[in-house]
Design a protein around this motif. Sequence first.
Motif, short mmCIF file in Angstrom:
data_model
loop_
_atom_site.label_atom_id
_atom_site.label_comp_id
_atom_site.label_asym_id
_atom_site.label_seq_id
_atom_site.Cartn_x
_atom_site.Cartn_y
_atom_site.Cartn_z
N GLY A 32 -3.22 -5.37 -3.19
CA GLY A 32 -2.40 -6.08 -2.23
C GLY A 32 -1.15 -6.64 -2.87
N CYS B 166 2.88 -5.31 -2.04
CA CYS B 166 3.97 -6.16 -1.54
C CYS B 166 5.10 -6.30 -2.56
CB CYS B 166 3.43 -7.53 -1.16
SG CYS B 166 2.54 -7.54 0.41
N LEU C 259 -5.62 -9.30 1.33
CA LEU C 259 -4.61 -10.31 1.67
C LEU C 259 -4.58 -11.46 0.67
CD1 LEU C 259 -5.09 -10.37 5.54
CD2 LEU C 259 -3.05 -9.59 4.31
N MET D 111 -1.80 -11.00 -1.39
CA MET D 111 -0.50 -10.94 -0.70
C MET D 111 0.00 -12.34 -0.31
SD MET D 111 -1.12 -7.74 1.90
CE MET D 111 -0.79 -6.05 1.42
N GLN D 112 -0.68 -13.35 -0.80
CA GLN D 112 -0.30 -14.71 -0.41
C GLN D 112 1.16 -15.00 -0.76
OE1 GLN D 112 -3.02 -17.59 -2.03
NE2 GLN D 112 -4.77 -16.82 -0.88
N TYR E 59 4.64 -7.41 5.32
CA TYR E 59 3.50 -6.55 5.65
C TYR E 59 3.04 -6.81 7.08
CZ TYR E 59 0.48 -10.64 5.03
OH TYR E 59 -0.10 -11.88 5.15
N VAL F 12 -0.69 -6.01 9.38
CA VAL F 12 -2.05 -5.51 9.41
C VAL F 12 -2.24 -4.69 10.69
CG1 VAL F 12 -4.51 -6.08 9.41
CG2 VAL F 12 -2.90 -7.47 8.08
#
Length: 484
Positions: free
Chosen positions: A387, A391, A417, A420-421, A426, A428
Motif C-alpha cells: 500500500g 501511493c 490501507l 496508505m495513511q 487512491y 477503493v
Amino acid sequence: MGKSAVLSFATKQQIQVKGLTFRSQDVQPGYIFFALKGANVDGNAFIEEAVKRGAALVVSAQQPVALPAVPFYLSHDIDKDMADCAYEFYGCPSDSLCMYGITGTKGKTSIAYLLESILQTAQHNVGVFGTVNYRANGQVICPAPNTTPAALTLFKLLAQMKQSGCKDVVMEVSSHALELQRVRNIWYNTAIFTNLQRDHLDFHKTFENYFQAKVKLFENVADPHNPKPNRALIVNADDPYGQRLISSFKDRVKIVTFGLHTPADFPATHIQEFLTHTAFEVNGVPLQINLLGKHNVYNALAACAAAYTNGVTWEDIARGLAALPGVPGRMERIDEGQDFFAYVDFAYTNESLQRAFDTIRPFKQGKVFLVFGCGGQRDRTKRPLMGHTACEEADYVFLTNDNPRCEDPKQIFADILAGMQGQTNYTVQPDRAQAIEAALAKAQKNDIVIVAGKGHEDYQLIGTEKRHFSDQETVRAFLRRKHV
C-alpha cells in the motif's frame, strides 16, 4: 531412491495397480487412492466414494473411523510415500532426462520461458513445468494448478514428456514443492537461483525457513550420490542469499555465477532499456530480449548461463532469447491502438511491485495509474508495504480485490490501507473489472497504466468459488470499446 513401501504393500496384498490418484472422482478399478488431509478438506471423507469407484488400496496418514472394504495402508509420511510410489509406478522417468530446476522468489517463470526458447532453438525437445502451464515440445499439456505439481501428477507428466521425445525438462521448483517432497526422487543436472524476497511466510513462518526450503534444491545437485553428468549451480551473485549459496557449495559442486554488479562468470554490460525491448552484452556477445527491465536482464543471464553450461552455443542462445515474444502476465503490454501504455503484471509482493515502477520510471512522460490488491489467506505482512509503495510511486491508485478467497475483503483492504495513511491519491473499488476500467478511463496520451497482481491468471477466487476473470481480457475489451 528405494522401493516404494506402498507398492511393496500392494504386492503383498496381490494387488495389480492400475493407477494412482488423490482425487476420489478420478479413481478407476485397480487404482491406489491417497486420502490427503488438506487445509479445508479431509481425504478420509472420500474413502467410501473411492472404494465404490474401484479403489484397490487406500493410503492415508490418518486412521479412518471405519476401515474400508479394501486393503488400507497407514502412512507415517504420506508426501514421501506418494513421491516414492509415483516415481516407481511411472518407470523412474526423470532418471534419463536432463533436469533443470529453477527456484527463488521472482523470475522463475520468465527464466523458464527464456531457457525453453533457447533450448528449442538449439533443436532440443523440451518439457516445461511452470506457473502458467505445463508444456511439452511447445504444446500446452494443461494449465498449471500449482507452480510445481504434486508428485503423482509430476511423475505421470514426466513419463508423458519422455514418451513424447523430450530430452530436457525445465522446472520451476517452488519452496512448497521442496518442503512437501513433491520433487523427491528427481536428480537435477542444473539448479538455478534467482533471488530471495519476502513471500510465503504464511507457510514457512520465518524468512530463514523459506531460504532453507530453497536450499534443498541445491543440496540435490551437490549430493555425491547424484548420478547426473555435468552438475552445476547457476547463482545470482548480486543477491545476498546467492552469496550464501556460493559460500556453502563452492567446495562441493561447480558454481556458475551471473550478475550486474558483482564480478561474475556471466555479467551484463552495455544495457539499453526501451519500453518494447532490452539490449545488453554478455562477455562481448550482443543479446536482445523482448522483455522489459533490468530484472529481466538477470533472468536472461540465468537462462544463458544454464544453457551455455550444458553445451548450447552463443549463436543459439542469442537467437533463442530474441525469438521469445514475451512472457504471459509479466509486464505484458496490451496494445489496442491507444495513445497510452497499458501493462498487465504478476507483481504480488512489495519487491515485485517496486520493480514494475522501476522498469517504467525512465520512460515516464505522463501519469502512472496502478490497479492492485492482495490475495486473501496469504502473507498479511506484505499488505501495508505494498500500500505504501503504491501511493508513493503511482500518481493514482485503484485498490481492488485480488483473489480474496475465504478472507473478508474488508480485512484485506484494511491491512493495505494501513500503509496508505496520510495519502489521498487512491480509490477503493472492490469490483476488479470496474477498477481496471476506471484506471483506463483516466489515462491520457503517454500515461502508463499497470494492472498488477494476477498476471497470467484467468480466474478470481472469491470464497470457495472460482470465477473466470482475466486482466488482459478486461483491458482489451475496454480499449476496443473505447476506440469503436
